[in-house]
Design a protein around this motif. Structure first.
Motif, mmCIF file in Angstrom:
data_model
loop_
_atom_site.group_PDB
_atom_site.id
_atom_site.type_symbol
_atom_site.label_atom_id
_atom_site.label_comp_id
_atom_site.label_asym_id
_atom_site.label_seq_id
_atom_site.Cartn_x
_atom_site.Cartn_y
_atom_site.Cartn_z
ATOM 1 N N HIS A 55 96.731 96.299 -50.505
ATOM 2 C CA HIS A 55 95.865 94.703 -50.489
ATOM 3 C C HIS A 55 94.208 94.502 -51.542
ATOM 4 O O HIS A 55 93.890 94.927 -50.802
ATOM 5 C CB HIS A 55 96.195 94.235 -49.197
ATOM 6 N N ILE A 56 94.512 93.392 -52.050
ATOM 7 C CA ILE A 56 93.582 93.099 -53.444
ATOM 8 C C ILE A 56 92.828 91.888 -53.605
ATOM 9 O O ILE A 56 93.872 90.689 -53.326
ATOM 10 C CB ILE A 56 93.472 93.965 -54.087
ATOM 11 N N THR A 57 92.019 91.294 -53.318
ATOM 12 C CA THR A 57 91.333 90.307 -54.020
ATOM 13 C C THR A 57 91.082 90.399 -55.727
ATOM 14 O O THR A 57 90.513 91.511 -56.142
ATOM 15 C CB THR A 57 90.610 90.002 -54.055
ATOM 16 N N GLY A 103 96.073 89.513 -52.343
ATOM 17 C CA GLY A 103 97.504 89.947 -51.240
ATOM 18 C C GLY A 103 98.364 91.317 -51.694
ATOM 19 O O GLY A 103 97.154 91.848 -53.015
ATOM 20 N N PRO A 104 98.940 91.633 -51.983
ATOM 21 C CA PRO A 104 99.484 92.904 -51.826
ATOM 22 C C PRO A 104 99.986 93.270 -53.545
ATOM 23 O O PRO A 104 99.943 92.140 -54.162
ATOM 24 C CB PRO A 104 100.938 93.457 -50.885
ATOM 25 N N ASP A 161 102.271 89.272 -57.275
ATOM 26 C CA ASP A 161 101.628 87.285 -57.778
ATOM 27 C C ASP A 161 100.295 86.943 -57.248
ATOM 28 O O ASP A 161 100.042 86.256 -57.928
ATOM 29 C CB ASP A 161 103.495 87.277 -56.558
ATOM 30 N N PRO A 162 99.704 87.742 -56.535
ATOM 31 C CA PRO A 162 98.147 86.832 -56.163
ATOM 32 C C PRO A 162 98.079 87.619 -57.174
ATOM 33 O O PRO A 162 96.586 86.438 -57.787
ATOM 34 C CB PRO A 162 98.461 88.663 -55.540
ATOM 35 N N ALA A 208 95.801 83.596 -61.703
ATOM 36 C CA ALA A 208 95.228 82.777 -63.316
ATOM 37 C C ALA A 208 96.062 81.235 -63.300
ATOM 38 O O ALA A 208 94.692 80.876 -63.842
ATOM 39 C CB ALA A 208 96.034 83.532 -63.777
ATOM 40 N N ARG A 209 96.685 81.043 -62.537
ATOM 41 C CA ARG A 209 97.471 80.039 -62.352
ATOM 42 C C ARG A 209 95.910 79.377 -61.732
ATOM 43 O O ARG A 209 95.689 77.872 -62.226
ATOM 44 C CB ARG A 209 98.170 79.749 -61.766
#
Length: 642
Positions: free
Chosen positions: A378-380, A491-492, A511-512, A517-518
């Motif tokens: 789980h990262i930011t 998220g993971p 996905d995170p 980036a979006r």
């Protein structure tokens, strides 16, 4: 393997033979019990006897009288550790010759002389007349080890096999000592000559009697001791042992078959190599303290095994395989240490440019915390892109070196802020920087640290932009404004080495990452510097954040609430921006378009930084007032472009 080979080499070369013999001396004198009763009595040619009979040599008639006295006292055998090679007075010799019989053993000596022409063997025999009536002879030459000590049994034809009238002990067999010098019953020569009057009845009954020198004045290690020898008891401070007592020990060893058999050299070689390998295997990958303990246990095993075997009459030289254990343990520990150093260097090299020095030090201290090859964490994630870079590139197209310096100058505060807040620089993508938190190491409050880093980046880039504009103005160059946009989401993700077997980078996918980036790309649309996904906001309990919108980005069906830090919109503490924005956004979602547009109009006046954002939301509210959205609209704004 190297430690085992070294131990085998040392064993083959015999480099630790001295250590083996020193250990043997200490063990055999402590662990091998004495016989229940000494089997020999010593008749000493000592100082009292010299005082009685005068200087040596004595008349041989005295030896004849001694034989007769001992025989009359019931002695089983009478052995002289004295050479009678030269003829003397005929009458004097005759008394001794007449007394000598089958129960008498006389000394002979064998001397080997090495010459350039070869080896010369000289044998000194007693007078032929002395053995004419059945007296036997035995070689008094005892094997002497390289360090000058006597430890081994005599060979066939030796003095003690002749006294015992049996075959010699096996080749290489060692003496089982009855004790230090003085352990055997000893009487002076002058007493034994008149045993009936001087000694208790039955004192010599059935005993093997050994006659020879035992002078107290020469029992120390003075290098010139006649008929006194170094034994395993000498290193323990008991001095030299008279030759007659050495023969007595050998005689009891042979008579009782107590000899000690050294195991073959092949065993030592195999044991040394084997224990070196096993110790290296056992210590591999262990902590230094545990490796030391394992090595010590392995090193003491040969000593304990040798001690146990010695009590059973077998000698296992322990020094070489003791050394093998030490070599194995130390060698493997050094190898592990070198491997750890290489691993630390690899980690430092690989991550030193992407992690803060504190995190690099943590990885160097504990490389096991780094899991390469892909793991779910789980990262930011942060994407930070420079604004206005296209215009800068166009303006500086004729100065590529200057453009490179400027880009590096702009990217430096971004990278510094990420590292200062315990982030990892994932990659540089042109004028964009990707940073991640909570990988490769666990970072507490990683979402908040990413937000703090973003706020610092915005502030630093603004200050740097002002400096650059002032420098260009002073140089008469075109004014170039620089800003940045930051997207953050949590998220993971899967993080690790991604790429091919030849070229790869440490990065994150999931996905995170895409949403981050979006969000960075959407900062232009809203005119905001920082956009934060709802997962990051949830991880920080939305502290210091305000909701900006609810959107569905291209390529992602699930809508997401997006936020921005309050401090990114205003630095005026008197403006309750969060409450007013919350009220405006609530009116917007409840379809009160006029109220929401009015509130955002007021917000734009009080917080100029939010003017562009407020204008976007006012236009959107007015459009919805003219064209109401569908009935199931939940406040989500759909973006059809990235």
């Amino acid at each position: 393997m190297s430690a085992g080979a070294l131990a085998v080499l040392i064993s083959l070369l015999g480099l630790l033979k001295g250590a083996d013999e020193a250990l043997y001396d200490q063990m055999v004198t402590r662990l091998v019990p004495p016989p229940e009763a000494p089997g020999a009595i010593l008749v000493a040619i000592d100082e009292p006897s010299l005082a009685e009979f005068g200087p040596w040599p004595w008349p041989r008639a005295a030896h004849g009288a001694l034989v007769e006295s001992l025989r009359a006292a019931g002695a089983g055998s009478i052995a002289f550790d004295v050479l009678f090679a030269d003829p003397g007075d005929l009458a004097d010799d005759g008394a001794f010759i007449a007394a000598a019989g089958p129960d008498v053993v006389l000394a002979r000596d064998v001397e080997i002389i090495e010459t350039p022409q070869g080896r010369i063997r000289t044998e000194v025999m007693p007078l032929p007349e002395l053995i004419a009536f059945g007296a036997r002879t035995g070689s008094v030459a005892m094997p002497i080890d390289f360090d000058g000590a006597m430890r081994r049994m005599p060979a066939q034809g030796g003095f003690t096999p002749e006294i015992a009238q049996r075959d010699a002990a096996p080749d290489g067999a060692r003496i089982a000592w009855a004790g230090p010098p003085g352990s055997y019953p000893r009487v002076s020569y002058y007493q034994a000559v008149d045993a009936k009057a001087s000694l208790p009845p039955g004192f010599f009954e059935g005993a093997d009697v050994i006659v020879g020198f035992a002078l107290r004045a020469v029992t120390e290690l003075d290098g010139g001791v006649p008929d006194h020898f170094r034994t395993p008891w000498t290193p323990r401070g008991f001095g030299m042992m008279p030759g007659i007592e050495v023969h007595a020990n050998a005689l009891d060893t042979l008579r009782l078959e107590r000899w000690i058999i050294p195991l073959g050299h092949w065993f030592v070689v195999l044991a040394a190599g084997g224990i070196a390998f096993l110790t290296a295997w056992a210590t591999s990958g262990r902590s230094a303290a545990l490796a030391v303990c394992i090595t010590l246990v392995a090193a003491l095993t040969p000593v304990a095994t040798s001690a146990a075997a010695l009590t059973s009459g077998v000698w296992l030289p322990p020094a070489t395989w003791f050394a093998g254990a030490i070599f194995g343990g130390i060698g493997q520990t050094l190898r592990d240490y070198a491997h750890e150093r290489r691993l630390r260097a690899t980690v430092t090299t690989a991550f030193g440019r992407y992690l803060s020095p504190a995190l690099v030090e943590r990885l160097a201290q504990d490389p096991s915390a780094l899991k390469l090859g892909g793991e779910k964490r789980h990262i930011t994630v942060m994407f930070c892109d420079l604004r206005g870079f296209t215009a800068i590139s166009e303006a500086m197209k004729d100065d590529p070196e200057g453009l490179t310096r400027l880009v590096n100058r702009l990217l430096t505060p971004i990278a510094d802020a990420i590292l200062e807040h315990d982030g990892t620089i994932d990659k540089f993508i042109g004028d964009c920087v990707m940073g991640i938190w909570n990988a490769p190491l666990d970072i507490d409050n990683h979402a908040q640290k990413a937000i703090d880093a973003a706020v610092q980046i915005v502030a630093d880039i603004d200050r740097l932009s002002e400096t650059i504009m002032a420098e260009r103005k002073a140089a008469g160059l075109t004014d170039l404004g620089v800003a940045c946009g930051v997207g953050i989401n949590s998220g993971p993700c899967v993080v690790g080495n991604m790429g091919t077997s030849d070229r790869f980078d440490y990065t994150a996918i999931g996905d995170p990452v895409n949403l981050s980036a979006r969000l960075e790309a959407r900062t232009k649309y809203y005119g905001l510097r920082i956009l934060i996904g709802e997962d990051t906001a949830r991880d920080t309990n939305a502290h210091g954040l305000i909701q900006v919108d609810r959107v569905a980005v291209k390529g992602r069906a699930t809508p997401v609430d997006i936020y921005t830090p309050v401090c990114a919109l205003t630095d005026d503490a008197t403006v309750d921006l969060a409450a007013r924005q919350s009220c405006a956004f609530g009116k917007y979602r409840s379809r009160d378009w006029a109220a929401s547009a009015a509130l955002w109009g007021e917000l734009a006046q009080d917080a100029p930084i939010a003017a562009h954002y407020s204008k976007v939301m006012i236009v959107r509210s007015n459009n919805f007032a003219a064209h109401n959205p569908c009935e199931d609209w939940d406040g989500t704004w759909q973006f059809d472009e990235k």
